[in-house]
Structures are given as C-alpha cells and as structure tokens.
Write a protein that holds these residues in place. Structure first.
Motif, mmCIF file in Angstrom:
data_model
loop_
_atom_site.group_PDB
_atom_site.id
_atom_site.type_symbol
_atom_site.label_atom_id
_atom_site.label_comp_id
_atom_site.label_asym_id
_atom_site.label_seq_id
_atom_site.Cartn_x
_atom_site.Cartn_y
_atom_site.Cartn_z
ATOM 1 N N SER A 3 12.005 -60.566 38.241
ATOM 2 C CA SER A 3 13.321 -60.724 36.886
ATOM 3 C C SER A 3 13.546 -59.816 36.548
ATOM 4 C CB SER A 3 12.426 -62.006 36.765
ATOM 5 O OG SER A 3 12.566 -63.225 36.878
ATOM 6 N N ARG A 4 13.109 -58.618 37.235
ATOM 7 C CA ARG A 4 13.321 -57.220 36.577
ATOM 8 C C ARG A 4 14.474 -56.423 36.939
ATOM 9 N NH1 ARG A 4 8.319 -54.184 37.243
ATOM 10 N NH2 ARG A 4 7.261 -56.452 36.617
ATOM 11 N N ASN A 5 15.160 -57.289 35.879
ATOM 12 C CA ASN A 5 16.704 -56.223 36.290
ATOM 13 C C ASN A 5 17.325 -56.085 35.261
ATOM 14 O OD1 ASN A 5 17.834 -58.575 35.939
ATOM 15 N ND2 ASN A 5 18.376 -58.684 38.488
ATOM 16 N N VAL A 6 18.619 -55.339 34.928
ATOM 17 C CA VAL A 6 19.579 -55.190 34.422
ATOM 18 C C VAL A 6 20.681 -55.297 34.383
ATOM 19 C CG1 VAL A 6 21.026 -53.555 32.522
ATOM 20 C CG2 VAL A 6 18.201 -53.574 32.327
ATOM 21 N N LEU A 7 21.759 -56.371 33.855
ATOM 22 C CA LEU A 7 22.732 -57.007 34.701
ATOM 23 C C LEU A 7 24.171 -56.731 34.213
ATOM 24 C CD1 LEU A 7 21.888 -60.205 36.252
ATOM 25 C CD2 LEU A 7 21.863 -58.257 37.150
ATOM 26 N N VAL A 8 24.970 -56.054 34.274
ATOM 27 C CA VAL A 8 26.123 -55.297 33.732
ATOM 28 C C VAL A 8 27.469 -55.863 34.444
ATOM 29 C CG1 VAL A 8 27.171 -52.733 32.599
ATOM 30 C CG2 VAL A 8 25.168 -53.559 33.431
ATOM 31 N N ASP A 9 27.475 -56.448 33.512
ATOM 32 C CA ASP A 9 29.358 -56.801 33.534
ATOM 33 C C ASP A 9 30.306 -55.948 33.204
ATOM 34 O OD1 ASP A 9 31.588 -59.468 34.388
ATOM 35 O OD2 ASP A 9 31.659 -58.578 32.088
ATOM 36 N N ASP A 10 31.750 -55.700 34.005
ATOM 37 C CA ASP A 10 32.942 -55.223 33.624
ATOM 38 C C ASP A 10 33.465 -55.188 32.186
ATOM 39 O OD1 ASP A 10 32.789 -54.502 36.543
ATOM 40 O OD2 ASP A 10 34.370 -55.868 37.279
ATOM 41 N N SER A 11 32.843 -56.199 31.468
ATOM 42 C CA SER A 11 33.461 -56.281 29.846
ATOM 43 C C SER A 11 32.838 -54.618 30.137
ATOM 44 C CB SER A 11 33.390 -57.158 29.556
ATOM 45 O OG SER A 11 32.049 -57.574 29.583
ATOM 46 N N ILE A 12 31.541 -54.344 29.655
ATOM 47 C CA ILE A 12 31.062 -53.032 29.762
ATOM 48 C C ILE A 12 32.156 -51.828 29.329
ATOM 49 C CG2 ILE A 12 30.311 -51.785 31.505
ATOM 50 C CD1 ILE A 12 27.782 -51.290 30.226
ATOM 51 N N TRP A 13 33.399 -51.824 29.995
ATOM 52 C CA TRP A 13 33.726 -50.978 29.511
ATOM 53 C C TRP A 13 35.558 -51.211 28.686
ATOM 54 C CZ3 TRP A 13 31.133 -47.204 31.988
ATOM 55 C CH2 TRP A 13 30.754 -47.929 33.683
ATOM 56 N N THR A 14 35.289 -52.595 28.365
ATOM 57 C CA THR A 14 35.881 -52.866 27.237
ATOM 58 C C THR A 14 36.261 -53.396 26.308
ATOM 59 O OG1 THR A 14 36.956 -54.702 28.413
ATOM 60 C CG2 THR A 14 38.032 -53.278 29.204
ATOM 61 N N ALA A 15 34.468 -53.209 25.572
ATOM 62 C CA ALA A 15 33.943 -53.430 24.354
ATOM 63 C C ALA A 15 34.181 -52.638 22.869
ATOM 64 C CB ALA A 15 32.643 -53.548 25.045
ATOM 65 N N GLY A 16 35.287 -51.993 22.973
ATOM 66 C CA GLY A 16 35.558 -51.225 21.878
ATOM 67 C C GLY A 16 35.048 -50.644 21.750
ATOM 68 N N SER A 17 34.761 -50.501 20.304
ATOM 69 C CA SER A 17 33.772 -49.489 19.003
ATOM 70 C C SER A 17 32.094 -49.265 20.171
ATOM 71 C CB SER A 17 33.463 -49.506 18.273
ATOM 72 O OG SER A 17 33.201 -50.832 17.439
ATOM 73 N N TRP A 18 31.808 -50.473 20.990
ATOM 74 C CA TRP A 18 30.155 -50.142 21.650
ATOM 75 C C TRP A 18 31.230 -49.724 22.495
ATOM 76 C CZ3 TRP A 18 27.937 -55.265 21.597
ATOM 77 C CH2 TRP A 18 27.653 -56.555 19.918
ATOM 78 N N THR A 19 30.319 -48.295 23.105
ATOM 79 C CA THR A 19 29.923 -47.207 23.759
ATOM 80 C C THR A 19 29.360 -47.913 25.404
ATOM 81 O OG1 THR A 19 28.607 -46.310 23.197
ATOM 82 C CG2 THR A 19 30.926 -45.584 22.774
ATOM 83 N N PRO A 20 29.460 -48.132 26.610
ATOM 84 C CA PRO A 20 28.930 -48.167 27.182
ATOM 85 C C PRO A 20 26.920 -47.222 27.190
ATOM 86 C CG PRO A 20 30.867 -47.729 28.484
ATOM 87 C CD PRO A 20 31.299 -47.205 26.981
ATOM 88 N N ALA A 21 27.062 -46.398 26.566
ATOM 89 C CA ALA A 21 26.394 -45.519 26.022
ATOM 90 C C ALA A 21 25.367 -46.315 25.582
ATOM 91 C CB ALA A 21 26.274 -44.151 26.055
ATOM 92 N N ASN A 22 25.876 -46.592 24.472
ATOM 93 C CA ASN A 22 24.979 -47.586 23.313
ATOM 94 C C ASN A 22 24.366 -48.800 24.143
ATOM 95 O OD1 ASN A 22 24.984 -45.599 21.703
ATOM 96 N ND2 ASN A 22 27.182 -46.320 20.404
#
Length: 273
Positions: A183-202
């Motif tokens: 169960s050890r994974n990080v799952l990432v949705d495409d919405s990470i690229w459109t999260a406004g002031s929340w940068t993908p890095a943060n």
C-alpha cells in the motif's frame, strides 16, 4: 469544511480545494445524540481506486479491520488532546517514522503512465523532496528512474511508487512509514496542475511530509476544526501556516508552503548528522 452530522460523530469532508475531499474524520461526541454505527461510518468513507479506505483527506487505511480500529479509537479513545507540535504519527504509542539509516535512502519510482506529464511529476517530486531534505541532511529521497517503467507497489526495487490516478476525491494522497509495502504509494490526480496558488511542488511536499510520518497540523486543538484523532506526539509549537495544515481548516497559508517551524519539526524527528 462541509460537515454531515450522524448523531454524536461528525463525519467531515474537506472542501473542494483540499488535498482530500471525501474522507471522513470523527469529531467529538455531542450530548444527547446518537453515535453512528461502524457500518454507517464505513459506508460514508471513500474506498479508493487503490483498494484502500481514505480518512482525514489523504491518509490511507488498508483494511476493513484497520478502519474499524480507527473508528473505535474515535468513539472510545482518549478525549485528551496534546497542546504542542508539528506532529508525528504514532502507532501503539510509538512514533511512526523511519530509522535514521532508512530515511537517508527513501527510494521511489515515478510511473511512465503519467505520459506527457511524466517529467512534470518527476520535477514536482524532486522539488517537494528538496523541501524536507533542506530541513535535515538525514533525509534523502532517491529517484530510481530505471524502475519507472514498472512503477507499482509490487516493485521491490524501490521503497515506494508514485502513480497516476483519476479521481474527483483528492488531488494527491500518500502513506505513513508504518504502511505495508503493498500500500506504499503516492497517487496523483491531474488536478494537481490546476490547484491555483497550491504549486505541484508544495502539494508533493505536503504528501511527502506524510511519508516521513508527519500528521495534519489541523488535528491539533488550536485549529478549532478538522480534528482527526489523538494518535500523535508534538515536535514544535502549533503552526497554522504549516505545509501540513489545510488552509480550509483555519490555516493561515494560502499556498501550502513550508515554514521555519516545519523545518524545525523535521530536524527534531530526524536530527541532522
């Protein structure tokens, strides 16, 4: 914070801009109300595409038994709350973190299934990892790119995998050091690229904070909302601007950036060499 009352327990789902949307957390009981049954709680809990329950927005619970244990802690557990800390998760009263030797070799792969976004995810992971690595030279994330073509939880050549997901329930979600390999994974949705002031890095920095054992800062009583549980111990004074604090849970940061207090907490958990 949208809250749905089921008797004495509030099942909360984090607002739409959160790192997690539909993961219930249980608030303190109210007098004269009825506690929902475990089955009611289970039915309201997000069951992820990765076949795990998601609680507290972006924290996975692997099995129905583990979800029941979480429910029992919320209903029957201690009502006392700690008063200080960037907070680290505990399991059975023991801090949930890596050994100093392991935290210096946190290997991961990034799935090539991200397609055209693959390089962007690689860069976001590197930038998120650098936030914690800059806090303590004990911490070292290692991208093993040779494993990216077979990047799943079944790949034993890396400690964890970073994989794409399609969901409306969260932007990204991670795991704790105590999580089993399957169960050890990080799952990432495409919405990470459109999260406004929340940068993908943060955003990736927030999720990697979980992989180091750090809990949401807003589970502390000072936040006044979004309580999760008391299974944590303090590392620093409360920080409403912490990278681990959801802004919509009375947080004071609008961009999910790392603070000096976050860095102090990471150094407390993993003392620099």
């Amino acid at each position: 914070m949208k809250r749905i009352r089921l008797g004495a327990i509030a099942l909360g789902s984090v607002a739409a801009l959160g790192l997690g949307l539909a993961a219930p957390s249980i608030a303190a009981p109210e007098a004269g109300t009825t506690v929902p049954t475990f089955q009611e709680f289970k039915a309201s809990t997000l069951y992820d595409v990765d076949k795990q329950y998601i609680v507290n927005g972006d924290e996975p619970v692997s099995t129905t038994g583990d979800l029941r244990a979480y429910y029992d802690r919320m209903v029957h557990g201690s009502e006392e709350a700690m008063e200080n800390g960037l907070v680290v998760n505990t399991v059975g009263g023991v801090q949930d973190k890596w050994s100093l030797s392991q935290v210096g070799n946190l290997t991961y792969c990034v799935s090539t299934k991200f397609g055209s976004r693959y390089t962007d995810v690689v860069n976001a992971m590197a930038a998120g990892a650098a936030l914690w690595e800059g806090a303590s030279n004990r911490i070292n994330y290692v991208h093993v790119s040779s494993q990216d073509g077979s990047c799943t939880t079944r790949n034993n050549n890396v400690l964890f995998s970073v994989e794409p997901v399609q969901t409306t329930q969260y932007i990204a979600r991670a795991f704790f050091p105590s999580t089993s390999k399957r169960s050890r994974n990080v799952l990432v949705d495409d919405s990470i690229w459109t999260a406004g002031s929340w940068t993908p890095a943060n955003i990736m920095g927030h999720e990697l904070g979980h992989t180091l054992g750090f809990r949401h800062e807003h589970t502390r009583p000072e936040a006044g909302t979004c309580f999760e549980d008391n299974n944590w111990v303090p590392l620093t004074p409360y920080d409403s601007a912490s990278i681990m604090h959801y802004p919509q849970c009375n947080g004071t940061s609008n961009n999910l950036s790392m603070t000096s207090t976050d860095r102090q907490g990471a150094a407390a958990a993993y003392p620099p060499a």
